[in-house]
Scaffold this motif. Structure first.
Motif, PDB file in Angstrom:
ATOM      1  N   PRO A   1      69.561  26.582  62.407  1.00  6.54           N
ATOM      2  CA  PRO A   1      69.529  24.931  61.342  1.00  6.54           C
ATOM      3  C   PRO A   1      68.195  24.179  61.646  1.00  6.54           C
ATOM      4  O   PRO A   1      67.178  23.084  60.960  1.00  6.54           O
ATOM      5  CB  PRO A   1      71.088  24.010  61.147  1.00  6.54           C
ATOM      6  N   LEU A   2      68.162  24.280  63.105  1.00  5.01           N
ATOM      7  CA  LEU A   2      67.333  23.072  63.745  1.00  5.01           C
ATOM      8  C   LEU A   2      65.857  23.710  64.105  1.00  5.01           C
ATOM      9  O   LEU A   2      64.485  23.696  64.378  1.00  5.01           O
ATOM     10  CB  LEU A   2      67.965  22.754  65.058  1.00  5.01           C
ATOM     11  N   LEU A   3      65.448  25.108  63.282  1.00  2.38           N
ATOM     12  CA  LEU A   3      64.174  25.217  63.684  1.00  2.38           C
ATOM     13  C   LEU A   3      63.617  25.105  62.689  1.00  2.38           C
ATOM     14  O   LEU A   3      64.241  25.631  61.758  1.00  2.38           O
ATOM     15  CB  LEU A   3      64.879  27.432  63.798  1.00  2.38           C
ATOM     16  N   LYS A   4      62.244  25.511  62.371  1.00  2.00           N
ATOM     17  CA  LYS A   4      61.466  25.561  62.046  1.00  2.00           C
ATOM     18  C   LYS A   4      60.832  27.431  61.532  1.00  2.00           C
ATOM     19  O   LYS A   4      61.083  28.246  62.385  1.00  2.00           O
ATOM     20  CB  LYS A   4      59.651  24.841  62.153  1.00  2.00           C
ATOM     21  N   PRO A   5      60.885  27.469  60.445  1.00  2.00           N
ATOM     22  CA  PRO A   5      60.185  28.737  59.508  1.00  2.00           C
ATOM     23  C   PRO A   5      58.896  29.098  60.712  1.00  2.00           C
ATOM     24  O   PRO A   5      58.225  28.176  61.158  1.00  2.00           O
ATOM     25  CB  PRO A   5      59.085  28.275  57.719  1.00  2.00           C
ATOM     26  N   PRO A   6      58.772  30.383  61.037  1.00  2.14           N
ATOM     27  CA  PRO A   6      57.488  30.697  62.129  1.00  2.14           C
ATOM     28  C   PRO A   6      56.782  30.457  60.802  1.00  2.14           C
ATOM     29  O   PRO A   6      56.058  30.227  60.268  1.00  2.14           O
ATOM     30  CB  PRO A   6      57.938  32.269  62.284  1.00  2.14           C
ATOM     31  N   SER A   7      55.127  29.908  61.779  1.00  2.29           N
ATOM     32  CA  SER A   7      54.066  29.548  61.579  1.00  2.29           C
ATOM     33  C   SER A   7      53.542  31.876  61.380  1.00  2.29           C
ATOM     34  O   SER A   7      54.068  32.964  61.726  1.00  2.29           O
ATOM     35  CB  SER A   7      53.011  29.469  62.178  1.00  2.29           C
ATOM     36  N   ARG A   8      52.679  31.382  59.932  1.00  2.00           N
ATOM     37  CA  ARG A   8      51.987  33.083  59.788  1.00  2.00           C
ATOM     38  C   ARG A   8      50.309  32.929  59.718  1.00  2.00           C
ATOM     39  O   ARG A   8      49.833  31.907  60.742  1.00  2.00           O
ATOM     40  CB  ARG A   8      52.141  32.595  57.717  1.00  2.00           C
TER      41      ARG A   8
END
Length: 175
Positions: free
Chosen positions: A168-175
């Motif tokens: 839950p602490l992670l940010k979505p991967p950059s594209r």
């Protein structure tokens, strides 16, 4: 005289929490408060201070080559670190091994997808005396402690714990 292998096994039993004779948590640790500063001095000579990792989710894991539960947990952490690196996850591995077992530490570390170094002294300011292994701590992107391994009766990280605490602490991967 006791054989070295017996002494190592006794030390491993104590440090891996089998005997459980020592207090289990450092008084400076409080969930929701800033995580105490710590610096990983990696095997390749880099210095990684925790405060320089703001904006990332950080797992601090303490382990040793002679600790069987650690050797089981490390591959899991390595896979998780590799799978979530693009989402801002950093794992720092602190080995409690001594310099005379550096070759063994390097061998284990060579299969890991996260930075590793020798701790040097089991007394870590803010985290207490590292005596039960494995033990880990999770720091959120704001530098706040969100998981204190000392307060967990089963401190080894599992897939379920990683999904519940870290994901839950992670940010979505950059594209």
């Amino acid at each position: 005289m006791f054989p070295i292998s017996l002494l190592r096994r006794l030390a491993a039993a104590c440090l891996c929490g089998v005997l459980g004779l020592l207090p289990a948590h450092a008084s400076d640790l409080h969930i929701g408060q800033p995580a105490p500063e710590i610096v990983l001095n990696t095997l390749d000579g880099a210095h990684i201070p925790l405060h320089e990792l703001r904006g990332k989710t950080v797992i601090l894991t303490f382990w040793a080559t002679w600790c069987d539960p650690c050797r089981e947990e490390l591959p899991l952490l390595s896979r998780f670190a590799q799978a979530h690196a693009d989402e801002g996850l950093v794992v720092l591995g602190f080995s409690l091994d001594s310099p005379d077992t550096l070759a063994e530490v390097r061998q284990v570390a060579s299969s890991l997808h996260f930075a590793t170094g020798l701790l040097g002294d089991p007394h870590v300011a803010g985290y207490g005396r590292i005596w039960r292994l494995p033990v880990s701590f999770v720091v959120d992107p704001h530098g706040m402690l969100v998981y204190d391994g000392w307060s967990d009766k089963q401190p080894a990280l599992t897939e379920d714990k990683l999904e519940k605490i870290v994901t839950p602490l992670l940010k979505p991967p950059s594209r």
